[in-house]
Design a protein around this motif. Structure first.
Motif: not given
Length: 249
Positions: A109-118, A164-175, A179-186
């Motif tokens: 279920f944790d894998w199938a549900l949409p990722l929570r994006q920060y 101090g960097q601003a990053i984008v994080v995708w996290q599973t909703p239950l556990l 899952q993924r990380i993006s650093v726009p200014e990298s």
């Protein structure tokens, strides 16, 4: 011809009281495993055996018929106790398999549900947390904390995330597995990459699938006690391996 003395776990010279005690003992044990069709069939045999041996006239007629049967091999005296222990272990093993299967379903279920994006999480801390034991290939991992997430990065890509960097994080909703990380200014570009732990749904996804298959076999009714115990043992080993993959990779 069914030997109801063996079914009740008593001897052929047992008293009426011993027969009743054997019947109650077997009935109590088998009713705890009534969800298993094989155990329900054994319980039916126990009820039938007591219906004959518990009635004096029926027992006399049964003894006459049993005496005309060819001699059956005599079971060792500890056979009933050993069998009871096996069924006790099988009941515990099946409960463990149910728990492992529930954990696998939670992962599914944790894998199938949409990722929570920060979006635009600020890196609040970044420090080394572990060094592998292999002296020939020393390597550090970095623990990174943001306002809503926490994850580890291998040293090979640790330079992509700075304080101090601003990053984008995708996290599973239950556990809450990152899952993924993006650093726009990298300097390496904004392409997402996986941290430690996220590979349980990527590179090592076959491991929880195998665990789920083993646990499902160990929960299906109708198997022998040995099957329940063996699947529980294999499932426990796979669980340990899954946790190692989740925590270390």
């Amino acid at each position: 011809m069914q030997n109801y003395y063996h079914v009740l776990g008593v001897g052929a010279s047992a008293t009426a009281r011993e027969i009743e005690q054997g019947y109650l003992r077997q009935r109590t044990r088998l009713r705890q495993l009534a969800a298993d069709p094989a155990m329900r069939a054994r319980l039916t045999e126990v009820e039938a055996g007591y219906g004959i041996l518990g009635h004096p006239r029926r027992r006399v007629a049964y003894d006459v018929l049993l005496a005309q049967e060819p001699d059956m091999p005599v079971l060792p005296p500890h056979y009933a106790a050993a069998e009871a222990r096996w069924y006790h272990h099988a009941r515990l093993a099946r409960s463990l398999n149910v728990a492992l299967l529930a954990c696998c379903l939670l992962l599914g279920f944790d894998w199938a549900l949409p990722l929570r994006q920060y979006p635009l999480e600020t890196v609040q801390s970044r420090f080394p947390v572990s060094v592998p034991a292999a002296l020939s290939a020393p390597e550090m991992a970095y623990r990174v904390h943001t306002a809503h997430t926490s994850f580890r990065l291998p040293s090979a890509i640790g330079h992509r995330v700075r304080m101090g960097q601003a990053i984008v994080v995708w996290q599973t909703p239950l556990l809450g597995i990152v899952q993924r990380i993006s650093v726009p200014e990298s300097p390496d570009g904004p392409a997402p990459f996986r941290p430690y732990g996220g590979t349980i749904y990527g590179t090592f996804f076959l491991l929880p699938l195998l665990l789920a298959a083993v646990a499902a076999v160990g929960t299906w009714p109708g198997h022998s006690p040995e099957t329940y115990v063996n699947t529980a043992a294999v499932g426990a080993l796979l669980t340990i391996l899954t946790l190692v993959m989740l925590l270390c990779f």
